[in-house]
Design an enzyme around this catalytic site. Structure first.
Site, PDB file in Angstrom:
ATOM      1  N   PRO A   2       0.825  -1.214   0.000  1.00 51.13           N
ATOM      2  CA  PRO A   2       0.000   0.000   0.000  1.00 51.13           C
ATOM      3  C   PRO A   2       0.857   1.260   0.000  1.00 51.13           C
ATOM      4  CG  PRO A   2      -0.861  -1.584   1.556  1.00 51.13           C
ATOM      5  CD  PRO A   2       0.448  -2.141   1.068  1.00 51.13           C
ATOM      6  N   GLU A   3       0.407   2.246  -0.770  1.00 49.45           N
ATOM      7  CA  GLU A   3       1.139   3.506  -0.860  1.00 49.45           C
ATOM      8  C   GLU A   3       0.436   4.574  -0.039  1.00 49.45           C
ATOM      9  OE1 GLU A   3       2.759   4.683  -4.525  1.00 49.45           O
ATOM     10  OE2 GLU A   3       2.936   2.657  -5.309  1.00 49.45           O
ATOM     11  N   HIS A 104      -7.119 -14.962   9.013  1.00 50.96           N
ATOM     12  CA  HIS A 104      -5.996 -14.026   9.041  1.00 50.96           C
ATOM     13  C   HIS A 104      -6.308 -12.776   9.865  1.00 50.96           C
ATOM     14  CE1 HIS A 104      -4.183 -16.628   6.125  1.00 50.96           C
ATOM     15  NE2 HIS A 104      -5.145 -16.408   5.243  1.00 50.96           N
ATOM     16  N   ARG A 125      -0.214 -12.324   4.740  1.00 49.38           N
ATOM     17  CA  ARG A 125       1.228 -12.553   4.658  1.00 49.38           C
ATOM     18  C   ARG A 125       1.964 -12.216   5.950  1.00 49.38           C
ATOM     19  NH1 ARG A 125       3.406 -10.508  -1.261  1.00 49.38           N
ATOM     20  NH2 ARG A 125       1.852 -11.568  -2.561  1.00 49.38           N
ATOM     21  N   LYS A 168      23.768  13.826  -8.115  1.00 46.24           N
ATOM     22  CA  LYS A 168      23.394  12.415  -8.009  1.00 46.24           C
ATOM     23  C   LYS A 168      23.362  11.750  -9.389  1.00 46.24           C
ATOM     24  CE  LYS A 168      22.435  12.050  -3.534  1.00 46.24           C
ATOM     25  NZ  LYS A 168      21.054  12.090  -3.062  1.00 46.24           N
TER      26      LYS A 168
END
Length: 296
Positions: A2-3, A104, A125, A168
């Protein structure tokens, strides 16, 4: 994983059910997730009132009245389910569907008041985690130390990124995923922001900075693109939250608006471009981009 927009949508969905409520009991159905739970975790939070729900980067922050904060991360497959008066809702929508099997359900917050409310953390998970930290010490914790500015905050601008990108040789996409530069950006929305600003994910980040350390035009385009894509994703989740009636938990539709992410072979959506979306692998992650117009 998830973001930021998904975690923010989860926060907004949980806040009405949790803020101001007291944790009567914390039920832990196993000893660990990614890491073991804190010692005496259930005892430490029982009887504590939830003052507020916050977010930093991809972390959910549950602030308690006693000055402690439960720091929670969803990992790869974690989600929360609100059960209120026998009706269930799962705040947030993700590109990869969340699990729903009760097998779960690993953590349950039993909250006071009426109707009876349970906040259930489900994680097939078990790559998420929860820890308990003094609110005053959050910035020094390993999860937060060194994090860059939020992409939604006023501190993020082209000048700031210029100082971080100067010199960079790191590819631009990798620099944007570095949480020390910007906190909370993930693969999906980096791909989308780079497409919007027509920047190549492969070019060196330092090429967006002049020899005198000033941001070039590409960097000036990138910052508003980041802000816009994150804001639109949050709003997509938020708008469906307001209309949702606590049925199957289907929330948020920004994923239907992806211009490049997971769109391999689709025509580029830029009106003046006849390119085709391609996929490449950078540092083990899929990069989706338009080779025709993302050359900057």
């Amino acid at each position: 994983m998830p973001e930021l927009p998904e975690v923010e949508t989860v926060r907004r969905g949980l806040a009405p059910a949790m803020e101001g409520r007291t944790i009567e009991r914390l039920e832990l159905r196993r000893a660990d997730l990614r890491f073991p739970f804190p010692d005496d975790f259930a005892t430490a939070v029982a009887g504590q009132r939830i003052a507020a729900l916050g977010r930093r980067a991809k972390y959910l922050l549950i602030d308690l009245d006693n000055g402690m904060t439960i720091v929670a991360h969803l990992g790869m497959s974690g989600s929360y389910r609100v059960e209120e008066g026998g009706i269930a809702e799962t705040p947030g929508d993700f590109h990869i569907p969340r699990g729903a099997s009760p097998a779960h359900d690993h953590v349950i917050f039993h909250l006071d008041g009426a109707p009876a409310t349970r906040i259930i953390y489900n994680d097939p998970r078990r790559f998420g985690f929860m820890k308990l930290i003094a609110r005053a010490g959050l910035d020094a914790d390993a999860s937060f130390a060194g994090l860059g500015p939020e992409p939604t905050g006023n501190s993020l601008d082209a000048d700031l990124l210029a100082t971080r990108f100067a010199g960079k040789t790191q590819p631009l996409k990798s620099a944007l995923l570095d949480q020390r530069n910007i906190a909370g950006l993930g693969n999906i929305y980096v791909c989308e922001a780079l497409w919007r600003s027509r920047l190549s994910p492969f070019r060196a980040a330092g090429h967006l900075v002049t020899p005198t350390g000033r941001p070039r035009d590409g960097l000036k385009r990138l910052v508003p693109a980041i802000r816009d894509v994150i804001a639109e994703a949050i709003e997509a989740g938020g708008s469906t939250l307001r209309d949702h009636r606590k049925t199957d938990g289907t929330l948020g539709y920004f994923q239907h608006s992806f211009a490049v992410y997971d769109q391999t072979g689709a025509p580029c959506r830029h009106a003046d471009c006849d390119g085709t979306i391609a996929r490449a692998v950078q540092s083990g992650r899929s990069t989706f981009y338009c080779p025709a117009c993302q050359k900057g």
